[in-house]
Design an enzyme around this catalytic site. Structure first.
Site, PDB file in Angstrom:
ATOM      1  N   LYS A 109      40.189  32.268  33.511  1.00 36.52           N
ATOM      2  CA  LYS A 109      40.984  31.162  32.969  1.00 36.52           C
ATOM      3  C   LYS A 109      41.912  31.592  31.842  1.00 36.52           C
ATOM      4  O   LYS A 109      42.938  30.946  31.588  1.00 36.52           O
ATOM      5  CB  LYS A 109      40.055  30.050  32.474  1.00 36.52           C
ATOM      6  CG  LYS A 109      39.415  29.219  33.577  1.00 36.52           C
ATOM      7  CD  LYS A 109      40.427  28.324  34.252  1.00 36.52           C
ATOM      8  CE  LYS A 109      39.763  27.328  35.183  1.00 36.52           C
ATOM      9  NZ  LYS A 109      40.734  26.388  35.782  1.00 36.52           N
ATOM     10  N   SER A 143      34.520  34.851  39.657  1.00 39.95           N
ATOM     11  CA  SER A 143      35.476  34.199  38.756  1.00 39.95           C
ATOM     12  C   SER A 143      34.976  34.003  37.337  1.00 39.95           C
ATOM     13  O   SER A 143      35.785  33.829  36.419  1.00 39.95           O
ATOM     14  CB  SER A 143      35.892  32.842  39.334  1.00 39.95           C
ATOM     15  OG  SER A 143      34.760  32.005  39.495  1.00 39.95           O
TER      16      SER A 143
END
Length: 414
Positions: A51, A306
């Protein structure tokens, strides 16, 4: 419009900020799945997720005048940490709205990364409450809202994951599997791959309990969901982005739905066998690969890990969900006669030598011949449950199998 050239510009912006995370060949998973599995380790970013890439690229792209007005976001997780990190790096004022129910560990991480540059506002009971207040603050203060996924600059930043994969690998990639939440990572990586590696099949991996992208692509229009299972919290959204939907529907070969229980099993496997700690969303792509082994035989497959912002307090729930999915944990509501020796008979006549009672809730009734107990059993083999059911019938025990009664099961156990 998101292009591979834009993504390459984003990669330049991120030099010295985001880590060029390793692309690791995993021998054990490769042998198990019958293909060559490579893990893109975005869990090794400074904020332990990809992110940071999108948040920093968006904020760095602002004009000097916009930067002076500051930025705002709403998030209960990885996006908040990425924005906080970017604000500190760029010395920009940021206000981050988080639900008041956010665990203190996540709040403290955001404050650590943001330092004196970021104000954390805890408000409301849900993300929607926090998001509404963040948007109102933006309107009143003319600040810039940093969306977690539905923004071209954010998508371009996330797309640098795809660029790094192609920079690092020296063999053709047959399959790229990316987790899908709001769709920013999938949209960015798919855009770059379709330009630079057009023969790669790109698969989105989405939680079965939150199939927003899958549903939208099936319907041909961005479709919000009324209810979702939020367990895979980093990839559970009711509505994907309009920009991300437009890209993903054209560039993803398919969106595969992954049961939450399989995600939990993969989390435990990666930790126990590889020493890799991942959050539920971080396990999505690799869990998806485990369900596609027939298609992946002999192929070169990249799975994006992720993130790793997993709360250790969730591990009991993760283990429970995994056991249920694998068919190794079973719950029964059993009527026991209220007489001495009833439980002993159950243990000796019903259970096998390796069956383990892990849950037992029973209250003796004063004026009844029968009392109900909720019993949880952990088995060595999923086939063993049929023998238990048969022996319960043969020994005249009245019972209900709770795993098949989701409403009652959730009320008693969940």
């Amino acid at each position: 419009m998101v292009t591979s050239a834009n993504i390459e510009e984003a990669a330049d912006n991120l030099k010295g900020v985001a880590t060029a995370t390793p692309l690791q060949f995993n021998a054990q998973l490769s042998e198990e799945y019958g293909c060559n599995i490579y893990l893109k380790r975005e869990d090794l970013q400074p904020v332990r997720s990809y992110k940071l890439r999108g948040a920093y690229n968006k904020i760095a792209s602002l004009s000097d005048e916009e930067k002076k007005r500051g930025v705002v976001c709403a998030s209960a997780g990885n996006h908040a940490q990425g924005v906080a990190y970017a604000c500190t790096k760029l010395k920009i004022k940021g206000v981050i709205y988080m639900p008041a129910t956010t665990p203190s560990q996540k709040v403290n991480r955001v404050k650590f990364f943001g330092k004196e540059n970021v104000e954390v506002v805890l408000i409301g009971d849900s993300f929607d409450d926090a998001n509404s207040m963040a948007l109102a603050y933006c309107e009143g203060n003319k600040s810039v809202f940093v969306h977690p996924f539905d923004d071209e600059k954010v998508i371009e930043g996330q797309g640098t994951v795809g660029k790094e994969i192609l920079d690092e690998i020296d063999v053709p990639i047959d399959y790229l599997i990316v987790p899908v939440g709001g769709g920013g990572l999938a949209a960015g990586a798919a855009t770059y791959f379709k330009d630079k590696s057009p023969d790669t099949v790109i698969i989105g991996a989405e939680p079965m309990g939150a199939p927003s992208m899958h549903t939208s692509i099936k319907n041909g229009v961005n479709t919000p969901l009324e209810e979702i299972d939020t367990f895979v919290d980093g990839a559970a959204v009711k509505r994907v982005g309009d920009n991300t939907f437009a890209i993903c529907k054209d560039k993803l070969e398919k969106v595969e739905l992954v049961p939450e229980g399989r995600v939990c099993s993969l989390i435990l496997e990666l930790y126990n066998r590889e020493g890799i700690v991942v959050e539920p969303a971080g396990a999505l792509a690799t869990a998806c690969a485990s369900l596609m082994t027939d298609k992946l035989k002999g192929k070169n497959v990249v799975c994006v890990v992720s993130g790793s912002n997993n709360d250790i307090m969730r591990m009991e729930e993760i283990k429970e969900r995994s056991l249920l999915f694998e068919g190794l944990k079973h719950y029964f509501s059993i009527n026991f006669p209220q007489r001495p020796g009833a439980l002993k008979r159950f243990v000796t006549d019903i259970l096998g030598p390796t069956d383990d009672i892990t849950y037992f809730q029973f209250a003796k009734k004063n004026n009844r011949d029968i009392a109900t107990a909720v019993v949880g059993l952990e088995l060595n083999s999923k086939e063993d449950v049929e023998g238990i059911k048969q022996r319960l019938h043969e020994n005249k025990f009245s019972f209900e199998y709770l795993n098949d009664n989701q409403a009652l099961f959730t009320q008693l156990i969940g």
